[in-house]
Design a protein around this motif. Structure first.
Motif, PDB file in Angstrom:
ATOM      1  N   GLU A   1     -42.274  14.433 -39.024  1.00 44.76           N
ATOM      2  CA  GLU A   1     -43.342  15.278 -39.562  1.00 44.76           C
ATOM      3  C   GLU A   1     -42.829  16.274 -40.610  1.00 44.76           C
ATOM      4  O   GLU A   1     -43.324  17.378 -40.729  1.00 44.76           O
ATOM      5  N   GLY A   2     -41.820  15.855 -41.362  1.00 46.00           N
ATOM      6  CA  GLY A   2     -41.293  16.705 -42.421  1.00 46.00           C
ATOM      7  C   GLY A   2     -40.674  17.989 -41.930  1.00 46.00           C
ATOM      8  O   GLY A   2     -40.403  18.902 -42.721  1.00 46.00           O
ATOM      9  N   ARG A   3     -40.377  18.074 -40.628  1.00 51.25           N
ATOM     10  CA  ARG A   3     -39.995  19.340 -40.037  1.00 51.25           C
ATOM     11  C   ARG A   3     -38.652  19.312 -39.286  1.00 51.25           C
ATOM     12  O   ARG A   3     -37.854  20.234 -39.410  1.00 51.25           O
ATOM     13  N   VAL A   4     -38.421  18.271 -38.472  1.00 52.09           N
ATOM     14  CA  VAL A   4     -37.211  18.206 -37.643  1.00 52.09           C
ATOM     15  C   VAL A   4     -36.339  17.057 -38.133  1.00 52.09           C
ATOM     16  O   VAL A   4     -36.806  15.930 -38.296  1.00 52.09           O
ATOM     17  N   LEU A   5     -35.071  17.369 -38.365  1.00 51.49           N
ATOM     18  CA  LEU A   5     -34.124  16.400 -38.906  1.00 51.49           C
ATOM     19  C   LEU A   5     -33.148  15.955 -37.824  1.00 51.49           C
ATOM     20  O   LEU A   5     -32.588  16.795 -37.098  1.00 51.49           O
ATOM     21  N   LEU A   6     -32.956  14.650 -37.722  1.00 49.67           N
ATOM     22  CA  LEU A   6     -31.963  14.085 -36.816  1.00 49.67           C
ATOM     23  C   LEU A   6     -30.985  13.240 -37.621  1.00 49.67           C
ATOM     24  O   LEU A   6     -31.396  12.493 -38.519  1.00 49.67           O
ATOM     25  N   SER A   7     -29.710  13.350 -37.292  1.00 45.51           N
ATOM     26  CA  SER A   7     -28.684  12.483 -37.858  1.00 45.51           C
ATOM     27  C   SER A   7     -28.054  11.719 -36.709  1.00 45.51           C
ATOM     28  O   SER A   7     -27.539  12.322 -35.765  1.00 45.51           O
ATOM     29  N   SER A   8     -28.092  10.402 -36.792  1.00 43.94           N
ATOM     30  CA  SER A   8     -27.684   9.551 -35.678  1.00 43.94           C
ATOM     31  C   SER A   8     -26.569   8.620 -36.121  1.00 43.94           C
ATOM     32  O   SER A   8     -26.720   7.872 -37.096  1.00 43.94           O
ATOM     33  N   ALA A   9     -25.434   8.671 -35.430  1.00 43.84           N
ATOM     34  CA  ALA A   9     -24.313   7.763 -35.678  1.00 43.84           C
ATOM     35  C   ALA A   9     -24.076   6.957 -34.409  1.00 43.84           C
ATOM     36  O   ALA A   9     -24.025   7.524 -33.307  1.00 43.84           O
ATOM     37  N   PHE A  10     -23.911   5.646 -34.537  1.00 43.39           N
ATOM     38  CA  PHE A  10     -23.754   4.818 -33.342  1.00 43.39           C
ATOM     39  C   PHE A  10     -23.028   3.521 -33.673  1.00 43.39           C
ATOM     40  O   PHE A  10     -22.936   3.111 -34.837  1.00 43.39           O
TER      41      PHE A  10
ATOM     42  N   ALA B   1     -21.918  11.943 -37.679  1.00 45.01           N
ATOM     43  CA  ALA B   1     -23.317  12.379 -37.670  1.00 45.01           C
ATOM     44  C   ALA B   1     -23.472  13.719 -38.373  1.00 45.01           C
ATOM     45  O   ALA B   1     -24.416  13.935 -39.149  1.00 45.01           O
ATOM     46  N   GLU B   2     -22.546  14.640 -38.129  1.00 43.45           N
ATOM     47  CA  GLU B   2     -22.619  15.965 -38.737  1.00 43.45           C
ATOM     48  C   GLU B   2     -22.459  15.897 -40.250  1.00 43.45           C
ATOM     49  O   GLU B   2     -23.107  16.641 -40.989  1.00 43.45           O
ATOM     50  N   SER B   3     -21.610  14.997 -40.732  1.00 38.07           N
ATOM     51  CA  SER B   3     -21.383  14.865 -42.163  1.00 38.07           C
ATOM     52  C   SER B   3     -22.656  14.453 -42.893  1.00 38.07           C
ATOM     53  O   SER B   3     -22.982  14.986 -43.956  1.00 38.07           O
ATOM     54  N   LEU B   4     -23.409  13.522 -42.302  1.00 37.00           N
ATOM     55  CA  LEU B   4     -24.657  13.102 -42.935  1.00 37.00           C
ATOM     56  C   LEU B   4     -25.682  14.222 -42.900  1.00 37.00           C
ATOM     57  O   LEU B   4     -26.405  14.449 -43.888  1.00 37.00           O
ATOM     58  N   MET B   5     -25.766  14.955 -41.795  1.00 38.49           N
ATOM     59  CA  MET B   5     -26.710  16.068 -41.714  1.00 38.49           C
ATOM     60  C   MET B   5     -26.385  17.130 -42.775  1.00 38.49           C
ATOM     61  O   MET B   5     -27.277  17.666 -43.438  1.00 38.49           O
ATOM     62  N   ALA B   6     -25.095  17.421 -42.933  1.00 37.87           N
ATOM     63  CA  ALA B   6     -24.693  18.401 -43.938  1.00 37.87           C
ATOM     64  C   ALA B   6     -25.008  17.910 -45.344  1.00 37.87           C
ATOM     65  O   ALA B   6     -25.453  18.687 -46.203  1.00 37.87           O
ATOM     66  N   ARG B   7     -24.802  16.632 -45.587  1.00 41.21           N
ATOM     67  CA  ARG B   7     -25.105  16.055 -46.903  1.00 41.21           C
ATOM     68  C   ARG B   7     -26.576  16.222 -47.256  1.00 41.21           C
ATOM     69  O   ARG B   7     -26.926  16.586 -48.384  1.00 41.21           O
TER      70      ARG B   7
END
Length: 325
Positions: A90-99, A153-159
């Protein structure tokens, strides 16, 4: 949901999900969200509008060649690629998922990269894989020199968060980020899925899953993304209400943003493979996630109603105009 099933030699799937409030004052519209998550030019951003709007980035692969965490200290080297994607709800909460998934066994020698690149998201051990030892080690966390799935996962979120042309870094709420670390092993044929969910300090959640043998790693990751989102929502709302007294005049400043930005995001299992729904049913039974959410949202409504009544009571009645003699 993907229809691709787990590699025939894959015995384990693991990953980590980072969750945060998107650092911007207003939710992003769909077009802007798509632009934000266009991580690759050769694959499109996926958009799902029902029952809520969700935008999913193309997957990016990270090559790894390093030891895996193991709770016994056993050295287990693995080579391959980790899958990483971002999800905006909903344009509001961001998730970065590595698996990734792990093969039960590999060759005794490391192969050329081409051998691993044709199996995206699969790590192949050099030699045999001590499955339970590695599963426990991944849940406990890495040591220096070992695979750090959380940093991917953190690297993509920071990017994504650094895109200043899209994000104004003026969020309407002060929130904490959470980390959900998970590992899934196979159930015996015919056994239902199961989950062990624990919370540690510093925003860490640890999820140990037992899933049907033919569960695709992407479906296991989708389940954990759903768990991460709803655990984050529950944690943020509970923390904001903690210590808020009945009729507190600061209430509207706390409750208003919760109602405007978060309460409508609660939709557990909406995009989870139906075979994995029993995991949510277990969380509903113990510790009772949905019951707690219902209680919290009712408390917010009651607080707002009380504040509204008190504001009306405090408005002075119009006085009579005196007569000037």
């Amino acid at each position: 949901m993907t229809t691709a099933r787990t590699d025939p030699g894959s015995v384990l799937a693991c990953g980590e999900v980072r969750t945060c409030l998107l650092p911007t004052r207003d939710p992003l519209d769909e077009a802007t969200a798509v632009r934000l998550l266009r991580l690759r030019t050769d694959e499109r951003v996926r958009v799902s509008r029902h029952p809520s709007r969700q935008v999913v980035s193309p997957e990016v692969l990270t090559g790894v060649d390093c030891p895996l965490p193991a709770d016994t200290g056993t050295r287990v080297r693995a080579v391959g690629t980790v899958r990483n994607r971002a999800v905006l709800v909903e344009g509001r909460v961001l998730l970065s998922s590595a698996f990734f998934s792990l093969a039960a066994a590999g060759t005794d020698r490391r192969q050329p990269w081409g051998h691993y690149l044709v199996r995206p998201g699969l790590l192949v051990p050099v030699g045999r894989l001590p499955e339970q030892t590695v599963a426990r080690g991944l849940l406990l966390g890495h040591r220096p020199g070992q695979l750090d799935i959380g940093s991917i996962a953190e690297s993509l979120m920071a990017r994504i968060s650094r895109q200043h042309r899209v994000l104004d870094h003026d969020p309407p709420l002060t929130t904490v980020d959470t980390r959900l670390r998970w590992a899934a092993t196979r159930t015996a044929p015919g056994d239902p899925p199961s989950v062990l969910f624990t919370k540690d300090g510093d925003g860490l959640r640890v999820v140990e899953l037992r899933l049907p043998p033919d569960t695709a790693p992407a479906d296991a990751a989708g389940l954990c993304e759903d768990l991460a989102l709803h655990d984050w929502l529950l944690s943020i709302v509970a923390d904001k209400l903690d210590g808020l007294r009945s009729g507190d005049r600061s209430g509207p400043g706390v409750l208003g943003p919760l109602v405007e930005h978060l309460l409508h995001l609660w939709m557990p299992r909406a995009r989870v493979d139906r075979v994995l729904h029993p995991v949510w049913e277990q969380l509903d039974e113990t510790p009772g996630y949905c019951r707690q959410w219902k209680t919290l949202t009712q408390r917010i409504r009651d607080q707002l109603t009380l504040l509204s009544l008190r504001s009306h009571q405090e408005v002075p009645a119009p006085g009579r105009q005196g007569t000037i003699l």
